[in-house]
Design an enzyme around this catalytic site. Structure first.
Site, short mmCIF file in Angstrom:
data_model
loop_
_atom_site.label_atom_id
_atom_site.label_comp_id
_atom_site.label_asym_id
_atom_site.label_seq_id
_atom_site.Cartn_x
_atom_site.Cartn_y
_atom_site.Cartn_z
N ARG A 146 5.17 -3.46 -6.15
CA ARG A 146 5.66 -2.36 -5.32
C ARG A 146 6.52 -2.88 -4.17
NH1 ARG A 146 1.25 1.67 -2.68
NH2 ARG A 146 1.24 0.26 -0.90
N ARG A 188 -5.53 -6.91 3.55
CA ARG A 188 -5.76 -5.46 3.49
C ARG A 188 -6.92 -5.14 2.56
NH1 ARG A 188 -0.06 -3.73 1.69
NH2 ARG A 188 -0.90 -1.63 1.48
N ARG A 211 8.21 -2.04 2.24
CA ARG A 211 7.09 -2.21 3.18
C ARG A 211 6.79 -3.69 3.35
NH1 ARG A 211 2.14 1.75 1.72
NH2 ARG A 211 1.13 0.12 2.97
N ARG A 221 -11.11 5.73 7.15
CA ARG A 221 -11.27 4.33 6.74
C ARG A 221 -12.44 3.68 7.44
NH1 ARG A 221 -5.45 3.73 5.20
NH2 ARG A 221 -5.13 1.70 4.20
N LYS A 245 -3.36 5.95 -4.68
CA LYS A 245 -3.71 7.17 -3.95
C LYS A 245 -2.46 8.01 -3.65
CE LYS A 245 -5.69 5.03 -0.44
NZ LYS A 245 -5.65 3.58 -0.75
P1 AMP Z 1 -1.71 2.71 3.79
O1 AMP Z 1 -0.34 3.28 3.64
O2 AMP Z 1 -2.78 3.76 3.67
O3 AMP Z 1 -1.96 1.53 2.93
O4 AMP Z 1 -1.83 2.19 5.32
C1 AMP Z 1 -1.03 1.15 5.81
C2 AMP Z 1 -1.60 0.60 7.09
O5 AMP Z 1 -1.64 1.65 8.08
C3 AMP Z 1 -3.03 0.10 7.01
O6 AMP Z 1 -3.10 -1.23 6.54
C4 AMP Z 1 -3.48 0.23 8.47
O7 AMP Z 1 -2.95 -0.81 9.24
C5 AMP Z 1 -2.79 1.52 8.91
N1 AMP Z 1 -3.68 2.69 8.65
C6 AMP Z 1 -3.46 3.70 7.76
N2 AMP Z 1 -4.46 4.59 7.80
C7 AMP Z 1 -5.36 4.12 8.69
C8 AMP Z 1 -6.63 4.57 9.15
N3 AMP Z 1 -7.20 5.68 8.66
N4 AMP Z 1 -7.25 3.83 10.11
C9 AMP Z 1 -6.70 2.72 10.59
N5 AMP Z 1 -5.53 2.22 10.19
C10 AMP Z 1 -4.84 2.90 9.25
#
Ligand code: AMP
Length: 370
Positions: A308, A326, A314, A269, A194
């Site tokens: 990655r 996740r 990260r 989400r 994404k």
């Molecule tokens: P991402 O970079 O989108 O993979 O997000 C990394 C982490 O941030 C996720 O595993 C969640 O812990 C938190 N996070 C990101 N976006 C959201 C969301 N819309 N709602 C809740 N937690 C989020």
């Protein structure tokens, strides 16, 4: 002026100054006929109707008196329809012939309340004169006796009507400009690509990219309270609570009020987040155009994320258990959003395996049809 900017919104002219004057004149002529020799009280509803009231009085030939009333609706969302009196009419209207002067009759809640007040006051008679009337929005049964102009169900400002306090001084009427905003929800499990695709698409379609994950990581890096809170969830691969995430997303959208559209990456989400996003965009006169989902097999995701993790820095990419959690959270809490957008005919699945260019091409084919 064809358009005006008020706070964060753009309005476009829809009714000219001349048309407004003609509408006022039309009402004044009828009032002169109907109230000749009667000495009515013009009860102007503040604040919006002050200009219309002033114009009507100037054009009224017989004796008349003036009074004002101010009502407001409760702020709490649950009681939005309830209206209370902020400033009552003085002196008493008992036994008087009252002309209620309104700027606009929309749902009819205000008029309904005022009519009840007039009945309680024991007036001799009442009629309602409104500069504008929205038949499509009106939900009550009282007749609106004098209508300047019937209008569409648009949000309008000018000639006394405001948006958050501004726009009352405009002599023409302006309606909220319907943005041709293109708002995309880029969807898919962690590691679907994404972020990579969002970077390309935001340039191609001139959109603002909001990644909630990136905003959380930025806050963690800068040691903010939000960052500290989010970290405790992110480190375990869990979702940050909705209220926190929704507030943060709202603030990010507000920061980019002039955007031609957004790519939401990692948001929504949960269903609560999707509902909040719909409300936020609706308040801006726009909506989610599509959810475009990158479909990738779980095992490919795990491999990609571990790869990655070697360079992304990260922690949630470095640990296979956290990665699997996740993905599990995605299927348990997030994947239901496919249904949410499918029901609105807005879901588009795209094969997320291939080169970056190939996948961009597939996504663009969908976006170009929107
Ligand atoms: P991402 O970079 O989108 O993979 O997000 C990394 C982490 O941030 C996720 O595993 C969640 O812990 C938190 N996070 C990101 N976006 C959201 C969301 N819309 N709602 C809740 N937690 C989020």
């Amino acid at each position: 002026m064809k358009t005006v900017q008020l706070h964060d919104l753009t309005f476009e002219k829809c009714i000219s100054k001349t048309q407004v004057q003609q509408a006022v004149n039309g009402v004044a002529v009828r009032l002169n006929d109907d109230y000749r020799g009667k000495r009515p009280v013009f009860l102007t509803v503040l604040n919006g109707a002050f200009l219309f009231g002033a114009e009507l009085i100037k054009k009224f030939d017989s004796e008349c008196e003036l009074s004002f009333i101010k009502v407001a609706s409760y702020d709490g969302t649950e009681q939005r329809d309830e209206i209370y009196t902020v400033m009552g009419a003085e002196p008493s209207l008992k036994g008087r012939d009252v002309i209620v002067v309104e700027d606009i009759v929309d749902s009819g809640n205000t008029i309904d309340t005022i009519i009840q007040i007039l009945k309680d006051e024991d007036v001799a008679s009442y009629t309602i004169a409104s500069l504008f009337y929205k038949p499509a929005a009106y939900r009550k049964s009282h007749k609106i006796d004098y209508i300047g102009l019937e209008i569409e169900n648009d949000f309008v400002v000018g000639f006394g009507l405001d948006y958050n306090g501004l726009g009352r001084n405009l002599t023409s009427i302006y309606k909220l400009k319907q943005h041709t905003m293109k708002n995309l929800v880029l969807f898919g499990p962690p590691g679907a690509g994404k972020g990579t695709q969002a970077e390309v698409l935001k340039e191609k379609y001139n959109l603002v990219h909001i990644s909630t994950g990136d905003v959380f990581r930025y806050n963690i890096k800068n040691g903010t309270d939000l960052g500290t809170l989010a970290k405790s969830y992110i480190d375990k691969g869990q979702l940050v609570p909705d209220t926190v995430t929704i507030d943060m997303l709202n603030a990010e959208v507000e920061k980019n009020a002039q955007a031609q559209g957004f790519i939401f990456d990692g948001f929504p989400r949960t269903e609560a987040q999707a509902v909040a996003l719909a409300a936020l965009l609706e308040s801006k006169g726009t909506e989610v155009a599509a959810m475009v989902a990158l479909e990738v097999d779980d095992e490919v995701l795990v491999k990609r994320l571990l790869e990655r993790g070697k360079t992304s820095g990260r922690p949630d990419d470095a640990d296979e258990d956290v990665i699997r959690n996740r993905i599990k959270v995605y299927y348990a809490e997030t994947a239901i959003l496919k249904d949410f957008y499918e029901k609105q005919d807005k879901y588009y699945g795209v094969n997320g395996v291939g080169s970056v260019d190939e996948i961009t091409e597939r996504l663009s084919t969908v976006i170009d049809t929107l």
